[in-house]
Design a protein around this motif. Structure first.
Motif, PDB file in Angstrom:
ATOM      1  N   ARG A 171       0.824  -1.365  -0.041  1.00 55.17           N
ATOM      2  CA  ARG A 171      -0.042   0.054  -0.108  1.00 55.17           C
ATOM      3  C   ARG A 171       0.903   1.359   0.021  1.00 55.17           C
ATOM      4  O   ARG A 171       1.821   1.149   0.616  1.00 55.17           O
ATOM      5  CB  ARG A 171      -0.714  -0.034   1.346  1.00 55.17           C
ATOM      6  N   MET A 172       0.689   2.200  -1.041  1.00 57.91           N
ATOM      7  CA  MET A 172       1.115   3.619  -0.685  1.00 57.91           C
ATOM      8  C   MET A 172       0.062   4.653  -0.302  1.00 57.91           C
ATOM      9  O   MET A 172      -1.165   4.503  -0.722  1.00 57.91           O
ATOM     10  CB  MET A 172       1.726   4.089  -1.978  1.00 57.91           C
ATOM     11  N   VAL A 173       0.525   5.361   0.735  1.00 54.71           N
ATOM     12  CA  VAL A 173      -0.402   6.388   1.119  1.00 54.71           C
ATOM     13  C   VAL A 173       0.143   7.995   0.935  1.00 54.71           C
ATOM     14  O   VAL A 173       1.492   8.017   1.500  1.00 54.71           O
ATOM     15  CB  VAL A 173      -0.959   6.384   2.756  1.00 54.71           C
ATOM     16  N   THR A 174      -0.174   8.780   0.145  1.00 58.02           N
ATOM     17  CA  THR A 174       0.317  10.141   0.009  1.00 58.02           C
ATOM     18  C   THR A 174      -0.031  10.915   1.124  1.00 58.02           C
ATOM     19  O   THR A 174      -1.360  11.013   1.499  1.00 58.02           O
ATOM     20  CB  THR A 174       0.021  10.672  -1.268  1.00 58.02           C
ATOM     21  N   LEU A 175       0.828  11.363   2.060  1.00 61.12           N
ATOM     22  CA  LEU A 175       0.602  12.336   3.194  1.00 61.12           C
ATOM     23  C   LEU A 175       0.643  13.793   2.680  1.00 61.12           C
ATOM     24  O   LEU A 175       1.112  14.253   1.581  1.00 61.12           O
ATOM     25  CB  LEU A 175       1.549  12.019   4.167  1.00 61.12           C
ATOM     26  N   GLU A 176       0.384  14.670   3.669  1.00 62.45           N
ATOM     27  CA  GLU A 176       0.150  16.004   3.432  1.00 62.45           C
ATOM     28  C   GLU A 176       1.568  16.901   3.818  1.00 62.45           C
ATOM     29  O   GLU A 176       1.773  18.032   3.354  1.00 62.45           O
ATOM     30  CB  GLU A 176      -0.814  16.726   4.097  1.00 62.45           C
ATOM     31  N   SER A 177       2.533  16.141   4.337  1.00 66.21           N
ATOM     32  CA  SER A 177       3.755  16.628   4.513  1.00 66.21           C
ATOM     33  C   SER A 177       4.769  15.651   4.930  1.00 66.21           C
ATOM     34  O   SER A 177       4.474  14.419   5.281  1.00 66.21           O
ATOM     35  CB  SER A 177       3.633  17.636   5.655  1.00 66.21           C
ATOM     36  N   GLU A 178       6.017  16.060   4.892  1.00 67.07           N
ATOM     37  CA  GLU A 178       7.094  14.863   5.339  1.00 67.07           C
ATOM     38  C   GLU A 178       6.914  14.731   7.010  1.00 67.07           C
ATOM     39  O   GLU A 178       7.367  13.562   7.394  1.00 67.07           O
ATOM     40  CB  GLU A 178       8.549  15.576   5.199  1.00 67.07           C
ATOM     41  N   HIS A 179       6.514  15.537   7.563  1.00 67.19           N
ATOM     42  CA  HIS A 179       6.343  15.514   9.109  1.00 67.19           C
ATOM     43  C   HIS A 179       5.229  14.193   9.330  1.00 67.19           C
ATOM     44  O   HIS A 179       5.433  13.381  10.213  1.00 67.19           O
ATOM     45  CB  HIS A 179       5.855  16.606   9.587  1.00 67.19           C
ATOM     46  N   SER A 180       4.041  14.494   8.524  1.00 65.03           N
ATOM     47  CA  SER A 180       3.068  13.246   8.610  1.00 65.03           C
ATOM     48  C   SER A 180       3.376  11.988   8.086  1.00 65.03           C
ATOM     49  O   SER A 180       3.252  11.037   8.570  1.00 65.03           O
ATOM     50  CB  SER A 180       1.818  13.766   8.032  1.00 65.03           C
ATOM     51  N   MET A 181       4.325  12.015   7.076  1.00 66.36           N
ATOM     52  CA  MET A 181       5.117  10.927   6.290  1.00 66.36           C
ATOM     53  C   MET A 181       5.836  10.148   7.265  1.00 66.36           C
ATOM     54  O   MET A 181       5.676   8.826   7.443  1.00 66.36           O
ATOM     55  CB  MET A 181       5.702  11.382   5.199  1.00 66.36           C
ATOM     56  N   LEU A 182       6.717  10.776   7.885  1.00 65.36           N
ATOM     57  CA  LEU A 182       7.711  10.166   9.052  1.00 65.36           C
ATOM     58  C   LEU A 182       6.744   9.577  10.329  1.00 65.36           C
ATOM     59  O   LEU A 182       7.044   8.359  10.691  1.00 65.36           O
ATOM     60  CB  LEU A 182       8.657  11.037   9.683  1.00 65.36           C
ATOM     61  N   THR A 183       5.769  10.410  10.575  1.00 65.90           N
ATOM     62  CA  THR A 183       4.772   9.816  11.590  1.00 65.90           C
ATOM     63  C   THR A 183       4.124   8.466  11.211  1.00 65.90           C
ATOM     64  O   THR A 183       4.095   7.473  12.156  1.00 65.90           O
ATOM     65  CB  THR A 183       3.761  10.733  12.019  1.00 65.90           C
ATOM     66  N   ALA A 184       3.659   8.420  10.169  1.00 64.36           N
ATOM     67  CA  ALA A 184       2.854   7.322   9.460  1.00 64.36           C
ATOM     68  C   ALA A 184       3.918   6.284   9.396  1.00 64.36           C
ATOM     69  O   ALA A 184       3.634   4.988   9.648  1.00 64.36           O
ATOM     70  CB  ALA A 184       2.408   7.572   8.218  1.00 64.36           C
ATOM     71  N   ALA A 185       5.211   6.518   9.192  1.00 61.36           N
ATOM     72  CA  ALA A 185       6.147   5.488   8.996  1.00 61.36           C
ATOM     73  C   ALA A 185       6.539   4.865  10.158  1.00 61.36           C
ATOM     74  O   ALA A 185       6.547   3.554  10.378  1.00 61.36           O
ATOM     75  CB  ALA A 185       7.553   6.042   8.410  1.00 61.36           C
ATOM     76  N   GLY A 186       6.785   5.676  10.981  1.00 57.32           N
ATOM     77  CA  GLY A 186       7.187   5.075  12.566  1.00 57.32           C
ATOM     78  C   GLY A 186       5.945   4.413  13.217  1.00 57.32           C
ATOM     79  O   GLY A 186       6.290   3.195  13.778  1.00 57.32           O
ATOM     80  N   ALA A 187       4.892   4.965  12.964  1.00 57.32           N
ATOM     81  CA  ALA A 187       3.497   4.023  13.598  1.00 57.32           C
ATOM     82  C   ALA A 187       3.262   3.052  12.770  1.00 57.32           C
ATOM     83  O   ALA A 187       2.938   1.954  13.635  1.00 57.32           O
ATOM     84  CB  ALA A 187       2.316   4.971  13.629  1.00 57.32           C
ATOM     85  N   ALA A 188       3.253   2.967  11.740  1.00 57.61           N
ATOM     86  CA  ALA A 188       3.192   1.405  10.862  1.00 57.61           C
ATOM     87  C   ALA A 188       4.241   0.552  11.289  1.00 57.61           C
ATOM     88  O   ALA A 188       4.028  -0.685  11.580  1.00 57.61           O
ATOM     89  CB  ALA A 188       3.258   2.031   9.382  1.00 57.61           C
ATOM     90  N   ALA A 189       5.562   0.986  11.313  1.00 58.30           N
ATOM     91  CA  ALA A 189       6.797   0.048  11.817  1.00 58.30           C
ATOM     92  C   ALA A 189       6.409  -0.474  12.971  1.00 58.30           C
ATOM     93  O   ALA A 189       6.795  -1.612  13.391  1.00 58.30           O
ATOM     94  CB  ALA A 189       8.097   0.900  11.668  1.00 58.30           C
ATOM     95  N   ALA A 190       5.811   0.363  14.118  1.00 58.69           N
ATOM     96  CA  ALA A 190       5.661  -0.125  15.210  1.00 58.69           C
ATOM     97  C   ALA A 190       4.688  -1.071  15.448  1.00 58.69           C
ATOM     98  O   ALA A 190       4.239  -1.675  16.674  1.00 58.69           O
ATOM     99  CB  ALA A 190       5.138   1.213  16.327  1.00 58.69           C
TER     100      ALA A 190
END
Lengths: 419, 310
Positions: free
Chosen positions: A51-70
């Motif tokens: 799945r790819m999700v486009t986020l509204e900023s890199e700040h959100s992108m990193l948050t999503a990445a960390g949350a998903a990895a967790a």
């Protein structure tokens, strides 16, 4: 597999595809965008699951990445330059969570003034975040390093996010012959992520949170992150040895090119290091005993490996494609710190700042850096740091400044402008 | 595109290859360039700008005088320069005092403006492949097929036809490009490095301070799509289009919006937001054809155009 021509960006995307990533949070930025475009096309066509999700900023992108990895899925993301800095708060946060995933950074000089081309001030700004860093010199290393990075990040003795760095333009848009590991071999080297207890299912909700107040527990958690990062040196070496036995490519923490009998060596990271390799060959032809020492792994810093590779070397020409304002080159500073107090260390470290904002480094400049370092070894004294900048460049810059000044004086209603 | 075709053709001919584009501002008319390196067998460690190129291909001769394009830099005796130009090789050699082998790109059909030549990338790649002398025509054709596969068979065929025509047209100069050598470390000219001085912040900061001059930059030239207001349908709700135009290129006179085509970049936002759908979009080249025709016939066609400001 036969080599094919791939850009560094395509190689990074292939790394993610061969790693079998589940989730790609994304946000575009030049010169990285081709990575997420390539992954997006594959995900869209079904060539690659996930799945790819486009986020509204890199700040959100990193948050999503960390949350998903967790939650125990395999996560890939990519950014560059201003985007990395925009995400900076979350870089520290998700590393503190000990969330393992891979972030590709495509290096690009920072504003102001704005530019598109490469230098390493962006990735070095994340130096202390807890992300481990692997630095690439060619497109083959990009795909290899993404696979290595997942093994490193997910190792239970490490469990930290890893950044794979490649230079904008000089790798990102540059096509070179790349041998892609086939999917089965990649899967054997990098099996699906086993997250242990880090799981999440909608049917079995659990809360995950991190909070601490007070310096004592804070110190404990921060130092544990540091120790995990230190662990990553031996873990990386073990993984790189396994990679070499499977794929036949040496990917150790430090590349030592023709260093064995070298009197002096170049010390640098990134794509310009291959230019140094070329200069080493030419200098050897001219009878000069010169080598190249290049950390692939910059965080954690492989100080012991570097120090032993420098045994017998008399001078080191450190080429920094970055600048710490008011201090100088970051690699120079860190190398001096790593060598200080070792009786066997080279007596001379010369410091060169070059390649800022993608500024070229010519072969003759490598030859001259070697000469300056040889002279310093003979004289027993390191010269002051040197910016690689020529008379011709300064003349061009003065021309631009004169145009700007003429324009200002011509158009200023008050007549002559004060500078 | 030309560099990728050339790179792929060299790679298919057994060379180790490195090719890379380089650009700054991503807009119409901005110079872009790319490099191709080829080596027999060994890995290519050099990267970035080619300091002393063996072949330079210039797709647009107006770039010869643009300093930022740097076309004339590092040309050594024996280098080959292939130029897309209506002028002769002798003219350019005389004008620029060049001591290189200059070849004019052959054009299948002569046109008024060389920038209008179709498939210029493939044409350049075809002529360059011929001058290199190490790429067979069928390999060139295969490389075009590989690089343009996503654009459909018709586009591939048109590009192939032009590339192969250019390949044949310079066949008498086949292999004109020599193979370069590595720079020797034993005998080199040291770089003239300088120490930078501490300059006054007035010039040392990258801040442009001048009286507003952006109006002089005719960014309308970048436009590929043109919005046109149909005043028969405009209901004079001027605030919508004029305030949502990101370039402030719609001014208002007596509640009537007027598009400033010198600065409209053709983003089409006004087309999208216009409540009565009175603003239409069309390709810029069609709009220009329409204007040229109406100028020929003397018919007035001044819908929404901004001739008052020039």
């Amino acid at each position: 597999m036969e080599p094919i021509l791939l850009t560094g960006n395509a190689a990074a995307a292939w790394g993610a595809r061969l790693a079998g990533v589940d989730y790609v949070p994304a946000f575009p930025i030049t010169p990285q965008t081709e990575i997420i475009e390539t992954l997006g096309a594959w995900l869209d066509s079904g060539a690659m699951p996930g799945r790819m999700v486009t986020l509204e900023s890199e700040h959100s992108m990193l948050t999503a990445a960390g949350a998903a990895a967790a939650t125990g899925v395999r996560v890939f993301s990519a950014t560059s330059s201003q985007g990395l800095l925009h995400a900076m708060e979350m870089l520290y946060t998700v590393a503190g969570w000990r969330a393992p995933f891979v972030l590709v950074n495509v290096s690009r000089g920072l504003s102001a003034p704005i530019t598109l081309e490469a230098d390493h001030n962006d990735v070095l700004a994340a130096r202390d975040s807890g992300f481990l860093q692997i630095h690439c010199t060619d497109c083959q290393e990009v795909v290899d390093s993404v696979l290595l990075a997942y093994r490193l990040a997910e190792d239970t003795a490490v469990r930290l996010p890893v950044m794979v760095n490649l230079d904008g333009f000089y790798l990102s848009f540059t096509r070179e012959p790349v041998r892609l590991p086939d999917l089965a071999a990649a899967r054997e080297f990098l099996p699906p992520f086993d997250p242990g207890s880090m799981r999440f299912a909608a049917s079995a909700p659990q809360s995950q949170a991190v909070a601490v107040l007070g310096g004592s527990p804070y110190s404990y958690f921060r130092y544990e992150t540091h120790l995990a990062a230190r662990n990553a040196i031996s873990v990386y070496q073990r993984i790189a040895a396994e990679f070499e036995s499977r794929f036949g490519r040496e990917r150790g923490a430090v590349e030592a090119y023709r260093c064995d009998d070298a009197d002096i060596v170049f010390f640098m990271i990134g794509s310009f290091a291959s230019k140094a390799r070329e200069a080493v060959d030419r200098l050897r032809e001219a009878g000069r005993r010169v080598g190249l020492l290049r950390p692939r792994l910059l965080r954690p810093y492989p100080a012991e490996i570097i120090a032993s590779a420098l045994l017998g070397v008399r001078g080191v020409a450190v080429v920094d494609q970055n600048i710490s304002m008011g201090q100088g080159g970051v690699l120079h500073t860190e190398l001096a710190a790593a060598l200080y107090g070792r009786g066997s260390a080279p007596a001379i470290l010369t410091s060169f700042i070059g390649g800022l904002g993608g500024r070229e480094i010519a072969p003759q400049e490598f030859f001259e850096m070697a000469e300056v370092t040889f002279r310093a070894v003979d004289e027993g004294r390191s010269p002051p740091p040197r910016l690689l900048y020529t008379e011709t460049e300064l003349r061009e810059l003065r021309k631009l400044q004169s145009v700007a000044l003429a324009e200002r004086e011509q158009t200023s209603p008050a007549g002559r402008a004060t500078p | 595109m030309a560099s990728r075709v050339l790179g792929t053709a060299l790679f298919r001919s057994g060379f180790t290859v490195q090719d890379a584009p380089k650009y700054g501002a991503e807009r119409r008319g901005a110079p872009i360039f790319s490099t191709v390196r080829a080596a027999r067998g060994t890995a290519i460690n050099e990267r970035g700008v080619i300091h002393n190129p063996d072949l330079v291909v210039v797709a647009d001769d107006t770039l010869l005088t643009v300093p930022a394009a740097g076309i004339l830099q590092g040309l050594e005796q024996g280098a080959v320069v292939l130029v897309n130009s209506r002028e002769s090789a002798e003219t350019w050699q005389h004008r620029l005092n060049l001591d290189v082998q200059l070849v004019i790109l052959p054009a299948a059909a002569e046109v008024e403006d060389r920038a209008e030549l179709p498939h210029i990338g493939a044409t350049c790649a075809g002529a360059a492949a011929s001058l290199l002398g190490v790429i067979a025509p069928d390999v060139l054709a295969a490389a075009i097929g590989e690089e343009l596969a996503g654009l459909g068979e018709l586009v591939v065929e048109q590009n192939r036809r032009n590339a192969l025509a250019a390949y044949r047209a310079v066949q008498d100069k086949k292999g004109l490009v020599r193979e370069g050598k590595a720079v020797a470390a034993g005998d080199y000219t040291p770089p003239a490095w300088v120490e930078l001085s501490v300059d006054d912040v007035g010039i040392a900061a990258p801040d442009v301070r001048a009286v507003a001059n952006s109006v002089q930059v005719r960014t309308g030239l970048w436009r590929t799509l043109r919005p046109t207001i149909d005043y028969d349908h405009c209901v004079n709700c001027w605030w919508v289009c004029s305030s949502l135009c990101p370039d402030s290129a719609i001014r208002v006179e007596n509640n009537t919006p007027i598009i400033d085509y010198d600065h409209c970049k053709g983003c089409m936002i006004c087309v999208g937001v216009c409540p009565p759908h009175a603003i239409q979009g069309e390709p810029e080249y069609l709009a220009q054809q329409r204007e040229a025709q109406s100028a020929d016939t003397g018919a007035g066609d001044n819908n929404g155009t901004d001739t008052a400001d020039g």
